[in-house]
Enzyme design. Structure first.
Site, PDB file in Angstrom:
ATOM      1  N   SER A  12       0.834  -1.204   0.000  1.00  0.00           N
ATOM      2  CA  SER A  12       0.000   0.000   0.000  1.00  0.00           C
ATOM      3  C   SER A  12       0.865   1.250   0.000  1.00  0.00           C
ATOM      4  CB  SER A  12      -0.914  -0.010   1.220  1.00  0.00           C
ATOM      5  OG  SER A  12      -0.166  -0.260   2.394  1.00  0.00           O
ATOM      6  N   GLU A  14       1.056   5.464   1.105  1.00  0.00           N
ATOM      7  CA  GLU A  14       0.481   6.542   1.906  1.00  0.00           C
ATOM      8  C   GLU A  14       0.671   7.897   1.223  1.00  0.00           C
ATOM      9  OE1 GLU A  14       0.858   6.268   6.181  1.00  0.00           O
ATOM     10  OE2 GLU A  14       1.467   8.365   6.225  1.00  0.00           O
ATOM     11  N   THR A  45      -3.448  10.590   4.953  1.00  0.00           N
ATOM     12  CA  THR A  45      -3.255  10.984   6.356  1.00  0.00           C
ATOM     13  C   THR A  45      -4.277  12.038   6.782  1.00  0.00           C
ATOM     14  OG1 THR A  45      -1.654  12.693   5.820  1.00  0.00           O
ATOM     15  CG2 THR A  45      -0.779  10.491   6.282  1.00  0.00           C
ATOM     16  N   ALA A  48      -5.123  16.893  12.884  1.00  0.00           N
ATOM     17  CA  ALA A  48      -6.087  17.170  13.950  1.00  0.00           C
ATOM     18  C   ALA A  48      -6.756  18.541  13.784  1.00  0.00           C
ATOM     19  CB  ALA A  48      -5.413  17.061  15.305  1.00  0.00           C
ATOM     20  N   HIS A  73      -7.027   7.903   6.961  1.00  0.00           N
ATOM     21  CA  HIS A  73      -6.590   7.879   8.353  1.00  0.00           C
ATOM     22  C   HIS A  73      -7.597   8.726   9.115  1.00  0.00           C
ATOM     23  CE1 HIS A  73      -2.048   7.093   7.510  1.00  0.00           C
ATOM     24  NE2 HIS A  73      -2.799   6.562   6.557  1.00  0.00           N
ATOM     25  N   ARG A 103      -4.594   7.774  17.406  1.00  0.00           N
ATOM     26  CA  ARG A 103      -4.803   8.834  18.383  1.00  0.00           C
ATOM     27  C   ARG A 103      -4.454  10.180  17.755  1.00  0.00           C
ATOM     28  NH1 ARG A 103      -0.674  10.189  23.106  1.00  0.00           N
ATOM     29  NH2 ARG A 103       0.366  11.005  21.269  1.00  0.00           N
ATOM     30  N   ASP A 105      -1.566  13.444  17.069  1.00  0.00           N
ATOM     31  CA  ASP A 105      -0.827  14.360  17.947  1.00  0.00           C
ATOM     32  C   ASP A 105      -1.513  15.710  17.900  1.00  0.00           C
ATOM     33  OD1 ASP A 105       1.364  12.656  18.752  1.00  0.00           O
ATOM     34  OD2 ASP A 105       1.990  12.745  16.658  1.00  0.00           O
ATOM     35  N   LYS A 161      -5.400  -2.268  21.356  1.00  0.00           N
ATOM     36  CA  LYS A 161      -5.980  -1.810  20.085  1.00  0.00           C
ATOM     37  C   LYS A 161      -6.502  -2.996  19.278  1.00  0.00           C
ATOM     38  CE  LYS A 161      -2.342   0.995  18.854  1.00  0.00           C
ATOM     39  NZ  LYS A 161      -1.638   2.126  18.199  1.00  0.00           N
ATOM     40  N   GLN A 172       5.345   2.319  12.232  1.00  0.00           N
ATOM     41  CA  GLN A 172       6.164   3.509  12.036  1.00  0.00           C
ATOM     42  C   GLN A 172       7.361   3.070  11.194  1.00  0.00           C
ATOM     43  OE1 GLN A 172       6.669   6.503  11.469  1.00  0.00           O
ATOM     44  NE2 GLN A 172       5.902   7.193  13.474  1.00  0.00           N
ATOM     45  N   PHE A 212      11.878  14.457  10.736  1.00  0.00           N
ATOM     46  CA  PHE A 212      10.784  13.498  10.943  1.00  0.00           C
ATOM     47  C   PHE A 212      11.156  12.499  12.037  1.00  0.00           C
ATOM     48  CE2 PHE A 212       9.217  13.586   6.240  1.00  0.00           C
ATOM     49  CZ  PHE A 212       8.563  14.785   6.495  1.00  0.00           C
ATOM     50  N   HIS A 262       4.185  -1.013   3.392  1.00  0.00           N
ATOM     51  CA  HIS A 262       3.381   0.212   3.272  1.00  0.00           C
ATOM     52  C   HIS A 262       4.372   1.353   3.060  1.00  0.00           C
ATOM     53  CE1 HIS A 262       0.067   3.045   4.192  1.00  0.00           C
ATOM     54  NE2 HIS A 262       0.954   3.725   4.903  1.00  0.00           N
TER      55      HIS A 262
HETATM   56  P1  FAD Z   1      -1.955   5.294  20.728  1.00  0.00           P
HETATM   57  O1  FAD Z   1      -1.968   3.887  20.259  1.00  0.00           O
HETATM   58  O2  FAD Z   1      -3.148   5.788  21.463  1.00  0.00           O
HETATM   59  O3  FAD Z   1      -0.650   5.446  21.662  1.00  0.00           O
HETATM   60  C1  FAD Z   1      -0.159   6.736  22.010  1.00  0.00           C
HETATM   61  C2  FAD Z   1       0.714   6.640  23.255  1.00  0.00           C
HETATM   62  O4  FAD Z   1      -0.102   6.426  24.393  1.00  0.00           O
HETATM   63  C3  FAD Z   1       1.716   5.494  23.252  1.00  0.00           C
HETATM   64  O5  FAD Z   1       2.877   5.940  23.884  1.00  0.00           O
HETATM   65  C4  FAD Z   1       1.026   4.410  24.064  1.00  0.00           C
HETATM   66  O6  FAD Z   1       1.940   3.521  24.674  1.00  0.00           O
HETATM   67  C5  FAD Z   1       0.293   5.259  25.094  1.00  0.00           C
HETATM   68  N1  FAD Z   1      -0.939   4.631  25.602  1.00  0.00           N
HETATM   69  C6  FAD Z   1      -1.925   4.096  24.886  1.00  0.00           C
HETATM   70  N2  FAD Z   1      -2.927   3.657  25.684  1.00  0.00           N
HETATM   71  C7  FAD Z   1      -2.572   3.963  26.935  1.00  0.00           C
HETATM   72  C8  FAD Z   1      -3.180   3.818  28.208  1.00  0.00           C
HETATM   73  N3  FAD Z   1      -4.384   3.257  28.341  1.00  0.00           N
HETATM   74  N4  FAD Z   1      -2.504   4.263  29.307  1.00  0.00           N
HETATM   75  C9  FAD Z   1      -1.285   4.856  29.161  1.00  0.00           C
HETATM   76  N5  FAD Z   1      -0.656   5.032  27.994  1.00  0.00           N
HETATM   77  C10 FAD Z   1      -1.293   4.595  26.882  1.00  0.00           C
HETATM   78  N6  FAD Z   1      -0.627  11.136  12.931  1.00  0.00           N
HETATM   79  C11 FAD Z   1      -1.546  12.006  12.459  1.00  0.00           C
HETATM   80  O7  FAD Z   1      -1.766  13.044  13.072  1.00  0.00           O
HETATM   81  N7  FAD Z   1      -2.222  11.759  11.294  1.00  0.00           N
HETATM   82  C12 FAD Z   1      -2.044  10.625  10.586  1.00  0.00           C
HETATM   83  O8  FAD Z   1      -2.683  10.428   9.556  1.00  0.00           O
HETATM   84  C13 FAD Z   1      -1.096   9.672  11.068  1.00  0.00           C
HETATM   85  N8  FAD Z   1      -0.879   8.505  10.420  1.00  0.00           N
HETATM   86  C14 FAD Z   1      -0.023   7.566  10.958  1.00  0.00           C
HETATM   87  C15 FAD Z   1       0.092   6.326  10.311  1.00  0.00           C
HETATM   88  C16 FAD Z   1       0.945   5.359  10.831  1.00  0.00           C
HETATM   89  C17 FAD Z   1       1.048   4.045  10.145  1.00  0.00           C
HETATM   90  C18 FAD Z   1       1.699   5.643  12.008  1.00  0.00           C
HETATM   91  C19 FAD Z   1       2.656   4.614  12.539  1.00  0.00           C
HETATM   92  C20 FAD Z   1       1.579   6.861  12.639  1.00  0.00           C
HETATM   93  C21 FAD Z   1       0.712   7.837  12.141  1.00  0.00           C
HETATM   94  N9  FAD Z   1       0.517   9.065  12.759  1.00  0.00           N
HETATM   95  C22 FAD Z   1      -0.390   9.976  12.271  1.00  0.00           C
HETATM   96  C23 FAD Z   1       1.279   9.410  13.964  1.00  0.00           C
HETATM   97  C24 FAD Z   1       0.507   9.054  15.247  1.00  0.00           C
HETATM   98  O9  FAD Z   1      -0.687   9.782  15.301  1.00  0.00           O
HETATM   99  C25 FAD Z   1       1.401   9.386  16.438  1.00  0.00           C
HETATM  100  O10 FAD Z   1       2.455   8.473  16.508  1.00  0.00           O
HETATM  101  C26 FAD Z   1       0.670   9.511  17.759  1.00  0.00           C
HETATM  102  O11 FAD Z   1       1.583  10.089  18.699  1.00  0.00           O
HETATM  103  C27 FAD Z   1       0.196   8.190  18.353  1.00  0.00           C
HETATM  104  O12 FAD Z   1      -0.890   7.680  17.702  1.00  0.00           O
HETATM  105  P2  FAD Z   1      -1.351   6.158  17.989  1.00  0.00           P
HETATM  106  O13 FAD Z   1      -2.585   5.919  17.251  1.00  0.00           O
HETATM  107  O14 FAD Z   1      -0.228   5.233  17.803  1.00  0.00           O
HETATM  108  O15 FAD Z   1      -1.677   6.306  19.575  1.00  0.00           O
END
Ligand code: FAD
Length: 281
Positions: A12, A14, A45, A48, A73, A103, A105, A161, A172, A212, A262
């Protein structure tokens, strides 16, 4: 890596939503070229902030109407359940079948965290509100998420998840295949058997890559950093070396069982197509 070998390979690309007319044209050209490689899907992507979010929606609907298979996304930070529902309803009506649920940023200056704290909560919500409408991808971090309290806590979050209903994951980017294999083995050891597709970042500009990587916690191994630094402004040498390094890593990943790749294309077909060609996919 036992469980990864049995999955059908998924390749895929991105893309990110353009912010200017020039960017829109660049993206059109890139996706047309990349579509010739026949990927399983294009992901787009999500930002926020308000306007970036609109650009994602526009790009996704535009591509879907042109017949591309698109996986938007969607990130939950700084958003509300209502907003997420509205976007997903539009996607459902447009026939979108796959999402990358994150989630995200918070952009600097944006203080509101929103109703969801973590991606696992978003996945739970999507399954509650939309059932099995979407195939859900989530993010995985072979070198661990920079904010994780510990390696174990990050792995447990990844498990949360998947248990919330995610079907597969995209990682990542990384330049150390061992980190990926170790991560997959750790997942298998706690009973997770979903496909974990490596995210691949072609090497374009050294300064951009450093920026990055510092932001997302991806390591540039010292020997790669040193070589790239040494090339200075010699873009051709950066590309040649980057193609060699990244292609060799992809070859190893696929040979040892990764269930696809990907590519973070940065809206340019050039380097991704070259790696693809060298791999003979
Ligand atoms: P989460 O899985 O929620 O994790 C975030 C952090 O919180 C981690 O450190 C985790 O260990 C911690 N955590 C989770 N649950 C708990 C809990 N219950 N208690 C305590 N700690 C917890 N960003 C964008 O803004 N837009 C995009 O389109 C985008 N696309 C991406 C695509 C890919 C494939 C990847 C790998 C990253 C992408 N990102 C994107 C970046 C991503 O949003 C960031 O890395 C963000 O900081 C974390 O998102 P996540 O979904 O992994 O978060």
């Amino acid at each position: 890596m036992k469980s990864q070998k049995k999955h059908i390979a998924t390749f895929s690309f991105e893309l990110f939503p353009p912010q200017s007319e020039q960017g829109v044209e660049k993206l059109r050209l890139a996706r047309k070229q990349l579509a010739q490689l026949n990927p399983k899907f294009f992901s787009v992507t999500f930002g926020a902030g308000g306007s970036t979010r609109e650009h994602t929606l526009e790009t996704v609907l535009d591509m879907q109407s042109e017949g591309y298979t698109v996986a938007p996304h969607i990130s939950c930070i700084g958003s509300t359940q209502k907003k997420i529902y509205e976007i997903l309803q539009i996607y459902q009506q447009a026939g979108i079948q796959r999402l990358v649920a994150l989630r995200g940023d918070l952009p600097s200056g944006m203080a509101q965290a929103g109703e969801f704290r973590y991606a696992s909560e978003l996945v739970t919500y999507i399954r509650e509100a939309f059932g099995q409408t979407f195939h859900i991808e989530v993010a995985a971090y072979p070198e661990y998420h920079p904010q994780a309290r510990s390696v174990q806590a990050d792995l447990e979050n990844f498990k949360r998840k998947i248990e919330a209903g995610a079907n597969s994951a995209i990682t990542q980017y990384f330049y150390n295949a061992d980190a990926y294999f170790h991560f997959v083995d750790s997942c298998e050891s706690i009973g997770l058997a979903v496909p974990i597709v490596p995210g691949i970042m072609p090497i374009n500009k050294f300064s951009q890559l450093v920026r990055f990587s510092d932001g997302c916690g991806a390591e540039i191994p010292r020997w790669i950093r040193k070589k790239l630094e040494g090339f200075g402004d010699d873009v051709e040498s950066v590309h040649d070396f980057g193609l060699d390094v990244v292609t060799a890593m992809c070859e190893r990943l696929l040979k040892e069982g990764a269930p696809g790749l990907h590519f973070y294309t940065m809206n340019s077909a050039d380097l991704t197509s070259k790696i693809w060609g060298r791999l003979g996919i």
